[in-house]
Design a protein around this motif. Structure first.
Motif, mmCIF file in Angstrom:
data_model
loop_
_atom_site.group_PDB
_atom_site.id
_atom_site.type_symbol
_atom_site.label_atom_id
_atom_site.label_comp_id
_atom_site.label_asym_id
_atom_site.label_seq_id
_atom_site.Cartn_x
_atom_site.Cartn_y
_atom_site.Cartn_z
ATOM 1 N N THR A 171 0.853 -1.174 0.000
ATOM 2 C CA THR A 171 0.000 0.000 0.000
ATOM 3 C C THR A 171 0.887 1.220 0.000
ATOM 4 O O THR A 171 1.996 1.185 -0.496
ATOM 5 C CB THR A 171 -0.946 -0.014 1.213
ATOM 6 N N SER A 188 -9.528 -0.293 5.162
ATOM 7 C CA SER A 188 -10.282 -0.975 4.112
ATOM 8 C C SER A 188 -10.840 -2.331 4.512
ATOM 9 O O SER A 188 -11.687 -2.891 3.807
ATOM 10 C CB SER A 188 -9.406 -1.144 2.875
ATOM 11 N N ASN A 232 -15.625 -0.102 1.008
ATOM 12 C CA ASN A 232 -15.998 0.485 -0.275
ATOM 13 C C ASN A 232 -15.413 1.890 -0.417
ATOM 14 O O ASN A 232 -15.690 2.772 0.398
ATOM 15 C CB ASN A 232 -17.524 0.528 -0.391
ATOM 16 N N GLU A 233 -14.598 2.102 -1.466
ATOM 17 C CA GLU A 233 -13.944 3.407 -1.628
ATOM 18 C C GLU A 233 -14.939 4.524 -1.945
ATOM 19 O O GLU A 233 -14.721 5.672 -1.558
ATOM 20 C CB GLU A 233 -12.884 3.330 -2.723
ATOM 21 N N GLN A 234 -16.017 4.209 -2.639
ATOM 22 C CA GLN A 234 -17.019 5.230 -2.923
ATOM 23 C C GLN A 234 -17.647 5.735 -1.630
ATOM 24 O O GLN A 234 -17.861 6.933 -1.440
ATOM 25 C CB GLN A 234 -18.101 4.681 -3.856
ATOM 26 N N ALA A 272 -16.171 5.639 1.318
ATOM 27 C CA ALA A 272 -15.140 6.419 2.002
ATOM 28 C C ALA A 272 -15.052 7.826 1.433
ATOM 29 O O ALA A 272 -14.924 8.809 2.178
ATOM 30 C CB ALA A 272 -13.789 5.714 1.884
ATOM 31 N N ALA A 273 -15.130 7.944 0.113
ATOM 32 C CA ALA A 273 -15.070 9.262 -0.519
ATOM 33 C C ALA A 273 -16.266 10.117 -0.104
ATOM 34 O O ALA A 273 -16.117 11.314 0.198
ATOM 35 C CB ALA A 273 -15.023 9.112 -2.036
ATOM 36 N N ALA A 285 -8.453 9.089 4.487
ATOM 37 C CA ALA A 285 -8.619 7.783 3.841
ATOM 38 C C ALA A 285 -7.647 7.685 2.684
ATOM 39 O O ALA A 285 -7.213 8.709 2.127
ATOM 40 C CB ALA A 285 -10.049 7.582 3.343
ATOM 41 N N ILE A 342 -7.377 6.386 -1.110
ATOM 42 C CA ILE A 342 -8.260 6.076 -2.231
ATOM 43 C C ILE A 342 -7.405 5.704 -3.432
ATOM 44 O O ILE A 342 -6.551 6.483 -3.865
ATOM 45 C CB ILE A 342 -9.171 7.269 -2.581
ATOM 46 N N ASP A 379 -12.705 7.031 -7.538
ATOM 47 C CA ASP A 379 -13.161 8.166 -6.718
ATOM 48 C C ASP A 379 -12.055 9.175 -6.441
ATOM 49 O O ASP A 379 -12.330 10.239 -5.867
ATOM 50 C CB ASP A 379 -13.743 7.647 -5.402
ATOM 51 N N ARG A 380 -10.838 8.852 -6.841
ATOM 52 C CA ARG A 380 -9.745 9.823 -6.684
ATOM 53 C C ARG A 380 -10.076 11.135 -7.367
ATOM 54 O O ARG A 380 -9.847 12.219 -6.820
ATOM 55 C CB ARG A 380 -8.450 9.265 -7.266
ATOM 56 N N VAL A 410 -1.541 6.111 -4.921
ATOM 57 C CA VAL A 410 -2.847 6.298 -4.291
ATOM 58 C C VAL A 410 -2.988 7.762 -3.892
ATOM 59 O O VAL A 410 -2.004 8.505 -3.814
ATOM 60 C CB VAL A 410 -3.011 5.412 -3.038
#
Length: 529
Positions: free
Chosen positions: A18, A43, A237-239, A241-242, A253, A255, A259-260, A502
């Motif tokens: 990561t 995550s 879920n990254e969406q 988190a965004a 967070a 990403i 969603d970045r 990231v």
């Protein structure tokens, strides 16, 4: 290099990768606010919290709030103080003088014997610690002198990164030293925060220790803006988190996906783009595999446009790969450029012809009546880019007459498939390690399932170079370590495709990171400047 817990650690190789390097997330114009609560997304659930069993990056993120290490890796790659205020390094040992006044979360004093007990526990074969022989050097011994306030860690033979490796070991103290079951779901450390609530798959809450004064470089918890409480919220879920970042439900967070873009376009959002481990693929070199032949490996590599592959694998957010070790590297340098067989589809076909793999009327290649078929294994939990990269590899190899069967599996199944069933010819395996020594057992030595050498590599030049490098202290061995990596690429043992990146997004707080972890004492709650 001896390794224990091979399957677990191979899972860590794919999950360890990561964010790396150093940097500060958050708007520099923000001014310190009141203590408050810092909420950060992780995550996945960290699982068992015993540091001796912690191989997943998400687990180590959680542990970093409650536990300290003897020394720390600064953002520039230099070693700075932690539990130890000074150290004396020799080729096969390092003696640490511990800071006075360090206490565990239960109030008990940290002693050199506590540190030694951690090493003994990890290296005990009965513990089956997956970090033994990887994060903690193989054969390491510990000798404590409580009266002098020192602990000496030694290895059976000279080990070039013996100091640096100590920055990887979280030290359990207090009641957790004698009863390791006490740290399976709780914490017993000297870190700046204490775990006060654990709700698996939902959140982990930490409370600040007001008397803490032995952080990286002597950092304390008395700095204005340091949060009184930290909540690590499980957000797979990254969406989601965004959305939480934008609404203020999260302060930070990581990403990696689509969603970045919208976070980068959000006013007032702190944004830090950082390297996030490598994407590469390995060839299985077992006796009955096509890639046993180096000519076949090089031909298969020549058939791939690595620039295109990098863009696909990273969804356009990656960088050219320059090596296998995460930043900040103890041995800076580019081991990739000029050392990987160059893209040349025509040359790839000619090389396969020369190796005896002839194309039939349908274009498919065969040798001695056996078709040239590759089983490509890849993780499905690494995002759409990895799936697309696997499909790109299959299409590129089909153009030169190679049949490819795609096999996507989850991370835990990936590690089992690599080491136990061995049912693969090519594997896409992200790697994230901080020292070149941590890779040796996977890239040489006994082959799986008897050893950690999952790809059955037998690169004599690599073996010779790492043997010479391992006994040289620190920077003295760097030229050899770098040359050893290049030897792997030149032989097409593995092919580095991309250095992923990231976005570390933040709102209402700033914080620094090293490796994949937030530095707890660097967190500052902020208000608009």
């Amino acid at each position: 290099m001896r390794n224990t817990g091979t399957v677990a650690v191979l899972g860590a190789l794919s999950l360890f990768a990561t964010a790396c390097g150093g940097g500060t997330a958050g708007a520099p114009s923000g001014t310190p606010a009141g203590a408050g609560t810092f909420t950060y997304a992780i995550s996945a659930d960290p699982g068992v919290l015993d540091p001796a069993m912690g191989v997943l990056s998400v687990t180590n993120v959680v542990l970093s709030f409650a536990y300290d290490t003897l020394v720390h890796n600064a953002a520039d790659g230099k070693i700075t103080s932690g539990l130890a205020e000074k150290w004396d390094v020799k080729p096969d040992s390092v003696t640490f003088t511990l800071r006075k006044g360090v206490t565990c979360s239960d109030g008990s004093p940290l002693t050199p014997s506590d540190v030694a007990a951690n090493v003994d526990h990890i290296t005990d074969p009965n513990t089956k610690s997956p970090i033994n022989g990887v994060l903690v050097p193989a054969g390491m011994k510990a000798e404590a002198d409580d009266a002098a306030g020192t602990v000496t860690l030694s290895t059976p033979q000279p080990f070039g990164f013996i100091l640096e490796s100590s920055a990887e070991m979280f030290v359990v103290c207090g009641k957790g030293v004698k009863d390791r079951s006490a740290v399976a779901r709780a914490t017993s450390g000297s870190g700046p925060y204490t775990l006060t609530e654990a709700v698996p798959s939902d959140h982990y809450t930490f409370q600040v220790r007001k008397d803490y004064a032995w952080g990286p470089g002597g950092a304390t918890t008395k700095t204005p803006g340091l949060p009184a409480k930290v909540v690590l919220k499980v957000v797979p879920n990254e969406q989601t988190a965004a959305n939480l970042l934008i609404s203020g439900g999260l302060n930070g967070a990581i990403i990696a996906g689509a969603d970045r873009a919208r976070l980068e376009a959000t006013p007032g959002m702190g944004k830090l783009v950082r390297a996030a481990g490598n994407g590469q693929f390995f060839y299985h070199q077992g006796d009955d595999r096509p890639a046993k032949d180096p000519a076949v490996r090089k031909a298969l590599t020549q058939a791939i446009n690595l620039t295109e592959l990098a863009g696909i694998a990273s969804s356009g957010t990656g960088r050219p790969a320059t090596g296998l070790v995460l930043d900040p590297r103890p041995c800076p340098g580019d081991t990739v450029t000029g050392h990987v067989p160059a893209f040349d589809e025509a040359a790839a076909g000619a090389a396969l012809d020369a190796a005896g793999w002839k194309a039939g009327a349908d274009g498919a290649r065969a040798k001695d009546g056996k078709k040239l078929t590759l089983r490509l294994l890849y993780p499905t939990t690494r995002g759409a880019g990895v799936q697309a990269a696997a499909e790109y590899l299959a299409a590129a190899w089909k153009k030169v007459g190679v049949e490819v069967a795609l096999n996507g599996v989850i991370d835990t199944k990936l590690s089992e498939s690599i080491t136990v069933t061995q049912d693969w010819d090519v594997v896409w395996l992200p790697i994230g390690v901080t020292l070149p020594t941590q890779l040796v057992g996977f890239l040489s030595g006994p082959a799986a399932p008897k050893g950690a050498n999952f790809a059955h590599l037998a690169n004599a030049r690599y073996d010779k170079l790492v043997t010479e490098a391992a006994v040289k202290p620190g920077a003295e061995g760097c030229a050899l370590w770098l040359e050893a990596e290049s030897a792997l690429f030149e032989n097409a043992d593995l092919v580095p495709a991309v250095e992923n990146t990231v976005l570390v997004a933040s709102k209402g707080a700033t914080f620094q990171m090293t490796a994949d972890q937030v530095i707890p004492t660097s967190i500052r709650m902020t208000e608009a400047g």
